[in-house]
Design a protein around this motif. Structure first.
Motif, PDB file in Angstrom:
ATOM      1  N   LEU A 510      46.476  34.534  50.657  1.00 45.92           N
ATOM      2  CA  LEU A 510      46.315  33.632  49.523  1.00 45.92           C
ATOM      3  C   LEU A 510      45.828  34.333  48.262  1.00 45.92           C
ATOM      4  CD1 LEU A 510      44.690  30.437  51.117  1.00 45.92           C
ATOM      5  CD2 LEU A 510      46.856  30.541  49.844  1.00 45.92           C
ATOM      6  N   VAL A 511      45.185  35.479  48.424  1.00 47.74           N
ATOM      7  CA  VAL A 511      44.532  36.138  47.300  1.00 47.74           C
ATOM      8  C   VAL A 511      45.469  37.148  46.654  1.00 47.74           C
ATOM      9  CG1 VAL A 511      42.583  37.567  46.573  1.00 47.74           C
ATOM     10  CG2 VAL A 511      42.267  35.808  48.327  1.00 47.74           C
ATOM     11  N   SER A 512      45.651  36.985  45.356  1.00 49.37           N
ATOM     12  CA  SER A 512      46.464  37.934  44.600  1.00 49.37           C
ATOM     13  C   SER A 512      45.605  39.093  44.091  1.00 49.37           C
ATOM     14  CB  SER A 512      47.135  37.220  43.415  1.00 49.37           C
ATOM     15  OG  SER A 512      47.874  38.122  42.636  1.00 49.37           O
ATOM     16  N   HIS A 513      44.469  38.780  43.445  1.00 41.56           N
ATOM     17  CA  HIS A 513      43.550  39.812  42.966  1.00 41.56           C
ATOM     18  C   HIS A 513      42.113  39.343  43.135  1.00 41.56           C
ATOM     19  CE1 HIS A 513      47.175  41.151  40.638  1.00 41.56           C
ATOM     20  NE2 HIS A 513      46.730  42.306  41.068  1.00 41.56           N
ATOM     21  N   CYS A 514      41.241  40.327  43.281  1.00 43.01           N
ATOM     22  CA  CYS A 514      39.805  40.051  43.377  1.00 43.01           C
ATOM     23  C   CYS A 514      39.067  41.081  42.541  1.00 43.01           C
ATOM     24  CB  CYS A 514      39.347  40.107  44.834  1.00 43.01           C
ATOM     25  SG  CYS A 514      37.539  40.006  45.034  1.00 43.01           S
ATOM     26  N   LEU A 515      38.202  40.616  41.650  1.00 43.29           N
ATOM     27  CA  LEU A 515      37.370  41.512  40.845  1.00 43.29           C
ATOM     28  C   LEU A 515      35.908  41.175  41.121  1.00 43.29           C
ATOM     29  CD1 LEU A 515      37.633  43.577  38.227  1.00 43.29           C
ATOM     30  CD2 LEU A 515      36.503  41.656  37.138  1.00 43.29           C
ATOM     31  N   VAL A 516      35.176  42.135  41.677  1.00 43.82           N
ATOM     32  CA  VAL A 516      33.756  41.939  41.965  1.00 43.82           C
ATOM     33  C   VAL A 516      32.952  42.238  40.703  1.00 43.82           C
ATOM     34  CG1 VAL A 516      31.798  42.769  43.317  1.00 43.82           C
ATOM     35  CG2 VAL A 516      34.019  42.421  44.417  1.00 43.82           C
ATOM     36  N   VAL A 517      31.970  41.380  40.421  1.00 41.72           N
ATOM     37  CA  VAL A 517      31.143  41.450  39.214  1.00 41.72           C
ATOM     38  C   VAL A 517      29.686  41.570  39.637  1.00 41.72           C
ATOM     39  CG1 VAL A 517      30.495  40.230  37.104  1.00 41.72           C
ATOM     40  CG2 VAL A 517      32.819  39.999  38.008  1.00 41.72           C
ATOM     41  N   GLY A 518      28.871  42.242  38.819  1.00 38.31           N
ATOM     42  CA  GLY A 518      27.447  42.304  39.159  1.00 38.31           C
ATOM     43  C   GLY A 518      26.627  43.275  38.343  1.00 38.31           C
ATOM     44  N   ASP A 519      27.211  43.951  37.351  1.00 38.10           N
ATOM     45  CA  ASP A 519      26.437  44.882  36.528  1.00 38.10           C
ATOM     46  C   ASP A 519      25.282  44.155  35.842  1.00 38.10           C
ATOM     47  OD1 ASP A 519      26.866  47.644  36.398  1.00 38.10           O
ATOM     48  OD2 ASP A 519      28.836  47.368  35.510  1.00 38.10           O
ATOM     49  N   THR A 525      29.148  38.670  42.392  1.00 38.85           N
ATOM     50  CA  THR A 525      30.041  37.518  42.421  1.00 38.85           C
ATOM     51  C   THR A 525      31.474  38.053  42.303  1.00 38.85           C
ATOM     52  OG1 THR A 525      29.906  37.236  40.020  1.00 38.85           O
ATOM     53  CG2 THR A 525      28.323  36.004  41.372  1.00 38.85           C
ATOM     54  N   ALA A 526      32.441  37.146  42.329  1.00 37.20           N
ATOM     55  CA  ALA A 526      33.831  37.596  42.289  1.00 37.20           C
ATOM     56  C   ALA A 526      34.705  36.628  41.512  1.00 37.20           C
ATOM     57  CB  ALA A 526      34.377  37.758  43.704  1.00 37.20           C
ATOM     58  N   LEU A 527      35.657  37.189  40.781  1.00 35.84           N
ATOM     59  CA  LEU A 527      36.734  36.430  40.155  1.00 35.84           C
ATOM     60  C   LEU A 527      37.972  36.617  41.019  1.00 35.84           C
ATOM     61  CD1 LEU A 527      36.242  37.499  36.413  1.00 35.84           C
ATOM     62  CD2 LEU A 527      35.391  35.419  37.534  1.00 35.84           C
ATOM     63  N   ILE A 528      38.609  35.509  41.394  1.00 36.75           N
ATOM     64  CA  ILE A 528      39.724  35.569  42.347  1.00 36.75           C
ATOM     65  C   ILE A 528      40.926  34.831  41.775  1.00 36.75           C
ATOM     66  CG2 ILE A 528      40.519  34.797  44.627  1.00 36.75           C
ATOM     67  CD1 ILE A 528      37.670  35.252  45.624  1.00 36.75           C
ATOM     68  N   THR A 529      42.104  35.444  41.887  1.00 37.38           N
ATOM     69  CA  THR A 529      43.351  34.770  41.531  1.00 37.38           C
ATOM     70  C   THR A 529      44.153  34.527  42.800  1.00 37.38           C
ATOM     71  OG1 THR A 529      44.622  36.805  41.170  1.00 37.38           O
ATOM     72  CG2 THR A 529      43.377  35.944  39.302  1.00 37.38           C
ATOM     73  N   ARG A 580      28.031  36.607  46.609  1.00 37.55           N
ATOM     74  CA  ARG A 580      27.267  35.365  46.811  1.00 37.55           C
ATOM     75  C   ARG A 580      27.981  34.139  46.240  1.00 37.55           C
ATOM     76  NH1 ARG A 580      21.774  36.965  47.097  1.00 37.55           N
ATOM     77  NH2 ARG A 580      21.719  39.094  47.944  1.00 37.55           N
ATOM     78  N   ALA A 581      28.852  34.337  45.275  1.00 33.25           N
ATOM     79  CA  ALA A 581      29.567  33.211  44.657  1.00 33.25           C
ATOM     80  C   ALA A 581      30.902  33.723  44.128  1.00 33.25           C
ATOM     81  CB  ALA A 581      28.740  32.610  43.518  1.00 33.25           C
ATOM     82  N   PHE A 582      31.849  32.820  43.943  1.00 34.92           N
ATOM     83  CA  PHE A 582      33.153  33.226  43.432  1.00 34.92           C
ATOM     84  C   PHE A 582      33.724  32.119  42.562  1.00 34.92           C
ATOM     85  CE2 PHE A 582      34.102  30.883  47.303  1.00 34.92           C
ATOM     86  CZ  PHE A 582      35.231  30.149  46.975  1.00 34.92           C
ATOM     87  N   ARG A 583      34.701  32.506  41.763  1.00 34.91           N
ATOM     88  CA  ARG A 583      35.413  31.533  40.938  1.00 34.91           C
ATOM     89  C   ARG A 583      36.904  31.797  41.051  1.00 34.91           C
ATOM     90  NH1 ARG A 583      33.897  28.657  35.444  1.00 34.91           N
ATOM     91  NH2 ARG A 583      32.603  27.743  37.059  1.00 34.91           N
ATOM     92  N   LEU A 584      37.664  30.723  41.342  1.00 29.02           N
ATOM     93  CA  LEU A 584      39.118  30.814  41.355  1.00 29.02           C
ATOM     94  C   LEU A 584      39.638  30.630  39.934  1.00 29.02           C
ATOM     95  CD1 LEU A 584      39.943  28.656  44.522  1.00 29.02           C
ATOM     96  CD2 LEU A 584      39.695  31.135  44.361  1.00 29.02           C
ATOM     97  N   LEU A 585      40.555  31.491  39.522  1.00 30.00           N
ATOM     98  CA  LEU A 585      41.089  31.449  38.165  1.00 30.00           C
ATOM     99  C   LEU A 585      42.476  30.820  38.157  1.00 30.00           C
ATOM    100  CD1 LEU A 585      40.028  35.006  36.964  1.00 30.00           C
ATOM    101  CD2 LEU A 585      38.826  32.834  36.632  1.00 30.00           C
ATOM    102  N   ASP A 614      33.309  32.533  32.261  1.00 34.41           N
ATOM    103  CA  ASP A 614      33.367  32.220  33.696  1.00 34.41           C
ATOM    104  C   ASP A 614      32.273  32.966  34.447  1.00 34.41           C
ATOM    105  OD1 ASP A 614      35.782  30.520  33.925  1.00 34.41           O
ATOM    106  OD2 ASP A 614      36.800  32.275  33.155  1.00 34.41           O
ATOM    107  N   ILE A 615      32.047  34.212  34.060  1.00 32.85           N
ATOM    108  CA  ILE A 615      31.034  35.021  34.736  1.00 32.85           C
ATOM    109  C   ILE A 615      29.642  34.465  34.450  1.00 32.85           C
ATOM    110  CG2 ILE A 615      29.980  37.313  34.819  1.00 32.85           C
ATOM    111  CD1 ILE A 615      32.822  38.404  34.160  1.00 32.85           C
TER     112      ILE A 615
END
Length: 621
Positions: A510-519, A525-529, A580-585, A614-615
């Motif tokens: 189901l996942v096209s891309h995933c970008l992990v965020v946290g700096d 957290t993650a942004l997911i398409t 810990r958390a994610f957002r679908l784009l 979103d972040i």
């Protein structure tokens, strides 16, 4: 040991297997035409072939190929292209690109590849910095892109369009040019002569032009031909053949071409990675081995799984996939002396599934492929084992534009899934104290065009600092764990390389891309398409009505599925490194948006800037 690395954890080297190259890359075309004039070197699409249907192919022998190159080289001379001049090539992967490459090398000129998706400003920068005297484009859109910036390019004297018959026009112009002028330029090329200027994908900042010599590219091709000779030999009456569909603007695709031409392998061209057009082309061309990127393997696996589920054979496919992974893992352990190999029961189940499932998968690739080479980014271990178990040995490798493509690769009969293999013949790999991968060998580039300071920063006492992080195991096999510049430092000081975690999440269909965020944030957290075709399939097999992508983003069942994906990925890391958390784009990351490089790598900073709101919401109290 201290070679400018500042001390190393471990170093491995592989002895060279081929003699140093002499002359230039075009020499092999003229030599093989003399030696085996009737050997089929290429197959090209018939002009009448509809690019939306399975293509028909017509063969081109060595002597025909040489004569076409010689005629085009004469035309280039007639149009004023001289030894050392740079000529840009802006096109999808097609037969004429190979013609221009070897015609330019035949007169000592330097082709400069440009991605056909490049924006006008990117094109202007590349053509201005290289001082290109001409540009070959594929179609009217590309010609208009060049035309929009040509006023800023005083060195540019010609724009030649493939779809308007520029090859025939150039050949006609060169009719009266003596062949001796071509050979004079060809014989003036040495291994130290620059063969091409290839621009890096540029995940951050403006891309830089890598100066790659004839010796660099020949060393890469000859190391592959010597170390992986089984792939390039006639086996069981099947002449070696490969279909090139990777972009020739990328060094990986370019090296597929050069290796095949030097090795006498029949090649065809296909200009798209879309499964809808690629799979029919594979079926009609019937290659014996393939080069691809993980995206292709992921899509083939996904298509096979979805077809099985739609036919009510989903459970059969799942069982076959599990057996393939177990069988390949057992064979891998035996290859390294760490196990007896597949048990009798496992061999029996594997044989049964070969008839029911694996043969059908191989048929999708034309039915003759037994070896595939993966590069460009990391292929997941389980997916690599699945294909190996299905009868398609995956030789995963690693390299950069700066290393003329692969500097490491999994060898025949000793592939280790999940790694990118030991050093290529004639290469060395070391790990610096900070985990950075350093490499050296004859394939390492001559430097960056017009950027001596950047060159000095990466080339140190014969070693190239890659910017990648990795580890070497006890067998000398390299694993890439991320990029130094992508390291995330959380607000509590934890350093996290996000690549492995992102890859585990992205392995779900189901996942096209995933970008992990946290700096500078307290946790990751993650942004997911989402992949739209996979989402449509998921809804169908769950008995759901189709949903618009924006409605799907708030669907509780879908969120639960993605949450399980995240939880599974988190099991491989500590809590401090977990998502810990994610957002679908609601949209994909694309090259056109500037969110992916042409080689499909994430442009992290561009994505972070676009989705800053979103972040922030992910970290809101």
């Amino acid at each position: 040991m201290d070679d400018g690395i500042g001390g190393t954890v471990r170093e491995f080297s592989s002895p060279p297997l081929a003699a140093p190259a002499t002359g230039g890359l075009a020499d092999s075309v003229y030599e093989t035409a003399e030696r085996t004039p009737g050997l089929v070197q290429l197959s090209r699409r018939k002009p009448s072939s509809d690019r939306q249907s399975p293509p028909e192919w017509c063969d081109v022998t060595n002597i025909q190929f040489r004569q076409e190159i010689l005629a085009l080289a004469k035309g280039l001379l007639a149009r004023g292209v001289r030894f050392g001049d740079r000529v840009a090539l802006m096109s999808s992967t097609r037969y004429e690109w190979t013609l221009f490459d070897y015609a330019l090398w035949s007169i000592g000129a330097i082709p400069v590849p440009v991605y056909p998706s490049s924006a006008a400003e990117q094109v202007r920068w590349i053509l201005a910095e290289t001082r290109a005297v001409a540009c070959v484009v594929e179609n009217e859109d590309h010609a208009m892109t060049i035309g929009a910036v040509c006023d800023a390019l005083p060195d540019l004297t010609g724009i030649w369009q493939l779809d308007r018959g520029c090859v025939a026009e150039l050949v006609e112009d060169g009719h009266d040019v003596p062949e001796g002028l071509v050979h004079r330029g060809r014989l003036g090329v040495t291994p130290d002569s620059v063969a091409t200027v290839v621009y890096t994908s540029g995940t951050t900042g403006r891309p830089k032009g890598c100066l790659l010599t004839h010796g660099n590219l020949a060393a890469e091709a000859d190391a592959a031909l010597a170390g992986w000779h089984e792939l390039f030999q006639d086996t069981g009456g099947l002449a070696p053949a490969t279909l090139m569909f990777l972009p020739l603007a990328h060094i990986y695709g370019r090296m597929v071409q050069i290796t095949a031409v030097r090795g006498g392998v029949r090649i065809g061209h296909h200009g798209s990675l879309s499964p809808d057009s690629l799979l029919p082309a594979l079926t009609s061309f019937r290659p014996t081995y393939l080069h691809a990127v993980p995206y292709v393997f992921e899509r083939i696996h996904q298509r096979a799984r979805e077809s099985a589920e739609q036919a009510g054979r989903g459970e059969l496919f799942a069982q076959a996939a599990e057996v393939a992974v177990q069988w390949a893992a057992a064979r891998e352990r035996r290859a390294f002396g760490r196990g007896p190999g597949p048990s009798a029961a496992l061999r029996l189940r594997h044989s049964a599934y070969d008839r029911l499932v694996y043969q059908r998968l191989r048929a999708v690739l034309g039915g003759r492929v037994r070896n595939v080479i993966s590069g460009g980014s990391t292929l997941g271990r389980e997916l690599g084992l699945f294909f190996a178990g299905a009868g398609l040995t995956v030789h995963e490798g690693y390299g950069l534009t700066e290393t003329s493509a692969a500097i490491t690769a999994n060898p025949p009969h000793r592939a280790k899934a999940g790694t990118v293999g030991p050093p290529m013949p004639g290469a060395s790999v070391a790990i610096a104290d900070d985990g950075e991968v350093w490499v050296r060998g004859d394939t390492v580039f001559a430097g960056y065009l017009n950027h001596p300071r950047c060159t000095q920063q990466v080339l140190r006492n014969g070693w190239l600092a890659t910017g990648d992080l990795g580890t070497l195991d006890e067998d000398g096999y390299l694993s890439i764990t991320g990029r130094k510049k992508d390291l995330i430092v959380t607000s509590n000081g934890k350093n996290v390389a996000p690549a492995t975690l992102e890859e585990r999440v992205r392995s779900h269909p189901l996942v096209s891309h995933c970008l992990v965020v946290g700096d500078n944030r307290p946790y990751l957290t993650a942004l997911i398409t989402l992949d739209p075709p996979a989402l449509a399939h998921w809804l169908t097999i769950h008995g759901r009505e189709q949903l618009d992508i924006r409605d799907a983003l708030t669907d509780q069942e879908l969120h639960g599925e993605i949450q399980r994906v995240i939880a599974t990925a988190n099991t491989a890391v500590s809590r401090a490194e977990s998502i810990r958390a994610f957002r679908l784009l609601p949209h994909q990351f694309t090259v056109e948006q500037g969110l992916l490089t042409p080689s499909l790598k994430l442009r992290r900073q561009a994505i972070l800037q676009l989705h800053a709101d979103d972040i922030d919401e992910l970290y809101a109290p």
